[in-house]
Design a protein around this motif. Structure first.
Motif, PDB file in Angstrom:
ATOM      1  N   ALA A 128     -26.408  -9.223 -33.817  1.00  0.00           N
ATOM      2  CA  ALA A 128     -27.259  -8.073 -34.129  1.00  0.00           C
ATOM      3  C   ALA A 128     -27.117  -7.676 -35.596  1.00  0.00           C
ATOM      4  CB  ALA A 128     -26.884  -6.897 -33.231  1.00  0.00           C
ATOM      5  N   GLU A 129     -28.214  -7.218 -36.172  1.00  0.00           N
ATOM      6  CA  GLU A 129     -28.232  -6.840 -37.586  1.00  0.00           C
ATOM      7  C   GLU A 129     -27.224  -5.731 -37.889  1.00  0.00           C
ATOM      8  OE1 GLU A 129     -28.850  -6.857 -41.473  1.00  0.00           O
ATOM      9  OE2 GLU A 129     -29.742  -8.322 -40.101  1.00  0.00           O
ATOM     10  N   GLU A 130     -27.053  -4.808 -36.933  1.00  0.00           N
ATOM     11  CA  GLU A 130     -26.101  -3.711 -37.192  1.00  0.00           C
ATOM     12  C   GLU A 130     -24.659  -4.215 -37.258  1.00  0.00           C
ATOM     13  OE1 GLU A 130     -27.191  -3.136 -32.713  1.00  0.00           O
ATOM     14  OE2 GLU A 130     -28.233  -3.703 -34.570  1.00  0.00           O
ATOM     15  N   LYS A 131     -24.361  -5.317 -36.569  1.00  0.00           N
ATOM     16  CA  LYS A 131     -23.018  -5.896 -36.645  1.00  0.00           C
ATOM     17  C   LYS A 131     -22.780  -6.507 -38.027  1.00  0.00           C
ATOM     18  CE  LYS A 131     -21.931  -5.113 -32.288  1.00  0.00           C
ATOM     19  NZ  LYS A 131     -21.829  -6.166 -31.275  1.00  0.00           N
ATOM     20  N   VAL A 132     -23.823  -7.114 -38.574  1.00  0.00           N
ATOM     21  CA  VAL A 132     -23.708  -7.685 -39.928  1.00  0.00           C
ATOM     22  C   VAL A 132     -23.522  -6.567 -40.940  1.00  0.00           C
ATOM     23  CG1 VAL A 132     -24.825  -9.091 -41.693  1.00  0.00           C
ATOM     24  CG2 VAL A 132     -25.120  -9.679 -39.274  1.00  0.00           C
ATOM     25  N   ARG A 133     -24.298  -5.483 -40.789  1.00  0.00           N
ATOM     26  CA  ARG A 133     -24.171  -4.347 -41.715  1.00  0.00           C
ATOM     27  C   ARG A 133     -22.775  -3.751 -41.644  1.00  0.00           C
ATOM     28  NH1 ARG A 133     -29.412  -2.817 -40.056  1.00  0.00           N
ATOM     29  NH2 ARG A 133     -28.525  -1.229 -38.697  1.00  0.00           N
ATOM     30  N   PHE A 134     -22.235  -3.641 -40.422  1.00  0.00           N
ATOM     31  CA  PHE A 134     -20.870  -3.130 -40.257  1.00  0.00           C
ATOM     32  C   PHE A 134     -19.876  -4.032 -40.989  1.00  0.00           C
ATOM     33  CE2 PHE A 134     -16.733  -3.075 -38.238  1.00  0.00           C
ATOM     34  CZ  PHE A 134     -16.463  -1.721 -38.100  1.00  0.00           C
ATOM     35  N   ALA A 135     -20.040  -5.343 -40.814  1.00  0.00           N
ATOM     36  CA  ALA A 135     -19.133  -6.295 -41.456  1.00  0.00           C
ATOM     37  C   ALA A 135     -19.169  -6.164 -42.974  1.00  0.00           C
ATOM     38  CB  ALA A 135     -19.475  -7.717 -41.038  1.00  0.00           C
ATOM     39  N   VAL A 136     -20.364  -5.955 -43.510  1.00  0.00           N
ATOM     40  CA  VAL A 136     -20.503  -5.810 -44.966  1.00  0.00           C
ATOM     41  C   VAL A 136     -19.903  -4.485 -45.431  1.00  0.00           C
ATOM     42  CG1 VAL A 136     -22.148  -5.591 -46.866  1.00  0.00           C
ATOM     43  CG2 VAL A 136     -22.523  -7.315 -45.089  1.00  0.00           C
ATOM     44  N   ASP A 137     -20.289  -3.396 -44.743  1.00  0.00           N
ATOM     45  CA  ASP A 137     -19.902  -2.052 -45.202  1.00  0.00           C
ATOM     46  C   ASP A 137     -18.455  -1.695 -44.891  1.00  0.00           C
ATOM     47  OD1 ASP A 137     -22.509  -1.753 -46.057  1.00  0.00           O
ATOM     48  OD2 ASP A 137     -23.152  -0.590 -44.306  1.00  0.00           O
ATOM     49  N   GLU A 138     -17.939  -2.173 -43.758  1.00  0.00           N
ATOM     50  CA  GLU A 138     -16.610  -1.752 -43.313  1.00  0.00           C
ATOM     51  C   GLU A 138     -15.531  -2.819 -43.488  1.00  0.00           C
ATOM     52  OE1 GLU A 138     -16.187   1.356 -42.523  1.00  0.00           O
ATOM     53  OE2 GLU A 138     -18.336   1.789 -42.618  1.00  0.00           O
ATOM     54  N   ILE A 139     -15.949  -4.023 -43.887  1.00  0.00           N
ATOM     55  CA  ILE A 139     -14.958  -5.099 -44.074  1.00  0.00           C
ATOM     56  C   ILE A 139     -15.045  -5.685 -45.483  1.00  0.00           C
ATOM     57  CG2 ILE A 139     -14.258  -7.412 -43.311  1.00  0.00           C
ATOM     58  CD1 ILE A 139     -15.099  -6.517 -40.441  1.00  0.00           C
ATOM     59  N   LEU A 140     -16.189  -6.246 -45.865  1.00  0.00           N
ATOM     60  CA  LEU A 140     -16.277  -6.932 -47.153  1.00  0.00           C
ATOM     61  C   LEU A 140     -16.115  -5.977 -48.332  1.00  0.00           C
ATOM     62  CD1 LEU A 140     -19.137  -9.565 -46.588  1.00  0.00           C
ATOM     63  CD2 LEU A 140     -16.668  -9.934 -46.580  1.00  0.00           C
ATOM     64  N   PHE A 141     -16.874  -4.886 -48.344  1.00  0.00           N
ATOM     65  CA  PHE A 141     -16.746  -3.927 -49.448  1.00  0.00           C
ATOM     66  C   PHE A 141     -15.337  -3.315 -49.502  1.00  0.00           C
ATOM     67  CE2 PHE A 141     -21.422  -3.902 -49.823  1.00  0.00           C
ATOM     68  CZ  PHE A 141     -21.544  -3.900 -51.203  1.00  0.00           C
ATOM     69  N   PRO A 142     -14.782  -2.838 -48.375  1.00  0.00           N
ATOM     70  CA  PRO A 142     -13.435  -2.267 -48.433  1.00  0.00           C
ATOM     71  C   PRO A 142     -12.354  -3.258 -48.881  1.00  0.00           C
ATOM     72  CG  PRO A 142     -14.538  -1.562 -46.434  1.00  0.00           C
ATOM     73  CD  PRO A 142     -15.415  -2.603 -47.060  1.00  0.00           C
ATOM     74  N   VAL A 143     -12.466  -4.528 -48.469  1.00  0.00           N
ATOM     75  CA  VAL A 143     -11.411  -5.466 -48.882  1.00  0.00           C
ATOM     76  C   VAL A 143     -11.537  -5.799 -50.366  1.00  0.00           C
ATOM     77  CG1 VAL A 143     -12.442  -7.753 -48.421  1.00  0.00           C
ATOM     78  CG2 VAL A 143     -10.006  -7.398 -48.064  1.00  0.00           C
ATOM     79  N   ALA A 144     -12.766  -5.854 -50.877  1.00  0.00           N
ATOM     80  CA  ALA A 144     -12.942  -6.064 -52.320  1.00  0.00           C
ATOM     81  C   ALA A 144     -12.347  -4.895 -53.096  1.00  0.00           C
ATOM     82  CB  ALA A 144     -14.417  -6.232 -52.653  1.00  0.00           C
ATOM     83  N   LYS A 145     -12.578  -3.676 -52.617  1.00  0.00           N
ATOM     84  CA  LYS A 145     -12.009  -2.494 -53.264  1.00  0.00           C
ATOM     85  C   LYS A 145     -10.488  -2.486 -53.140  1.00  0.00           C
ATOM     86  CE  LYS A 145     -12.484   2.526 -53.535  1.00  0.00           C
ATOM     87  NZ  LYS A 145     -13.105   3.741 -52.949  1.00  0.00           N
ATOM     88  N   ALA A 146      -9.980  -2.882 -51.979  1.00  0.00           N
ATOM     89  CA  ALA A 146      -8.526  -2.929 -51.767  1.00  0.00           C
ATOM     90  C   ALA A 146      -7.857  -3.908 -52.725  1.00  0.00           C
ATOM     91  CB  ALA A 146      -8.226  -3.313 -50.321  1.00  0.00           C
TER      92      ALA A 146
END
Length: 412
Positions: A235-253
């Protein structure tokens, strides 16, 4: 542009093919005999000084690093010290793949969803933890083990055997001198790669790979036996979650840790009852996912890298198609296998071959690795792409020297 690719597998051949489509002059080191679109350079991927000297002598505009070992070994640091343009994380940032313990600590500290875990160097303490938690349970070598350092144990005894093999039996050398033991996550897996520079993150199309050696997801874990993109049941919302809550936060971390990441960040993800969670991070293009994602990218890869590293949005564009790839492997893989077996005569008609473990002897290809090649194809649908791929693999059907799964991208 003059581009140098470091590596020798199917992922690197896919990079060569992509760059070739956009008319770049491509060099690859050490490459393999199937990479006929490039200048193949006989320099091992571990000889950083020689590779950097070659890049200077050939006036290479960009070097792209494929495999994890040179990244973890600091090849990017060497190239940057010499004023060379190189795409990939430095040694400090590559630790997100080079140490499972580091990655898990990072995720826990920065509240990035992942499985609960503990790390051990002592066999008895690890065994006691397994007794306490029960099975199924996952045992991982802390370091790099060529995609084979993960055991999904169905029983307590299997988990204990895996721990003993790593900590006492030296199964993965120094990579297994520490183990991470984590809860088993149940659900459908998918991979999401992104172009990253600091806190700038540009996600690619999701893909799904098949890790088990045999049909029906049976047999041992491998580096990957096939893949497809996009993932229709995601589902598209799962991809958005992965981007917003995983990829962006780990890059910031990684920025906050003083390890800013530049290159390809690969997230191995799973849809669980709790939501999308991280299985692992890699610090480079995935293999075999790259071979099915790059054929769907419209952009010139060098344009993307130039934009990313100059603080511009690369505006990624994707074909409205599907891509399926199936790996041909040597019999016995991921265990012991023979090299030097002759490949049947074959030629890509409607699809493509991305070569990995091959060598040419008297003008004919022979097997020279566990994963020999990937047959791939794009199509208007997954089924159309799948039909083309298996047509390309017909010359290999019934071989006793090589095998492939017959169910990649089936019933998705």
């Amino acid at each position: 542009m003059n581009v140098l690719i470091i590596g020798s597998g199917g992922r690197e051949h896919s990079l060569v093919q992509k760059l070739n489509q956009h008319h770049h002059d491509v060099h690859v080191a050490p490459g393999n005999d199937g990479m006929e679109e490039a200048v193949v350079v006989d320099i091992p991927e571990t000889e950083f000084e020689r590779l950097a000297l070659y890049a200077k002598e050939q006036q290479i505009d960009w070097t792209i690093i494929g495999p994890e070992n040179p990244l973890s070994g600091g090849i990017v640091d060497v190239f940057r010290e010499k004023g060379l343009k190189v795409f990939g994380p430095d040694e400090a940032a590559a630790r997100i793949e080079g140490s499972k313990r580091f990655a898990k600590r990072l995720m826990k500290e920065y509240e990035i969803p992942t499985a609960d875990y503990e790390a051990f160097t002592d066999v008895e303490e690890a065994h006691a933890f397994i007794d306490e938690k029960g099975a199924p349970i996952v045992v991982k070598a802390d370091g790099l083990a060529a995609g084979k350092g993960v055991v999904v144990a169905a029983t307590v005894e299997e988990a204990k055997t895996a721990v003993s093999g790593m900590l006492e039996g030296n199964r993965f050398g120094s990579a297994g001198h520490e183990v991470v033991i984590e809860e088993f996550l149940d659900g459908k897996e998918f991979s999401l790669m992104a172009f990253v520079d600091g806190e700038h993150v540009y996600p690619m199309m999701p893909a799904r790979d098949h890790k088990r050696a045999f049909d029906g997801d049976k047999g041992p874990n491998t580096g990957g036996m096939g893949a497809f993109a996009p993932v229709p049941d995601l589902a598209e919302e799962k991809v958005r979650f992965a981007v917003d809550e995983i990829l962006f936060p780990v890059a910031k971390a990684m920025q906050e840790e003083g390890r800013p990441f530049q290159g390809i960040l690969y997230a191995g993800l799973i849809e669980t009852k709790r939501g999308v969670e991280v299985i692992e991070f890699n610090a480079r293009f995935g293999d075999p996912e790259t071979q099915v994602v790059l054929p769907l990218l419209k952009n010139d890869l060098i344009q993307v890298i130039e934009d990313l590293t100059n603080d511009r949005d690369p505006h990624l564009q994707w074909k409205d198609e599907a891509c399926v790839g199936v790996v041909l492997a040597s019999s016995g893989y991921p265990g012991s296998y023979e090299k030097g077996n002759l490949l049947p005569a074959h030629r890509a008609t409607s699809g493509f071959f991305a070569y990995a473990g091959v060598k040419k002897v008297d003008g004919a290809f022979t097997g020279n690795g566990g994963r020999v090649l990937m047959a791939g194809a794009t199509g208007a649908s997954h089924e159309e792409a799948r039909r083309t791929v298996y047509q390309e693999l017909k010359p290999f059907a019934g071989s006793t020297d090589f095998f492939f799964r017959t169910d990649i991208a089936k019933d998705i």
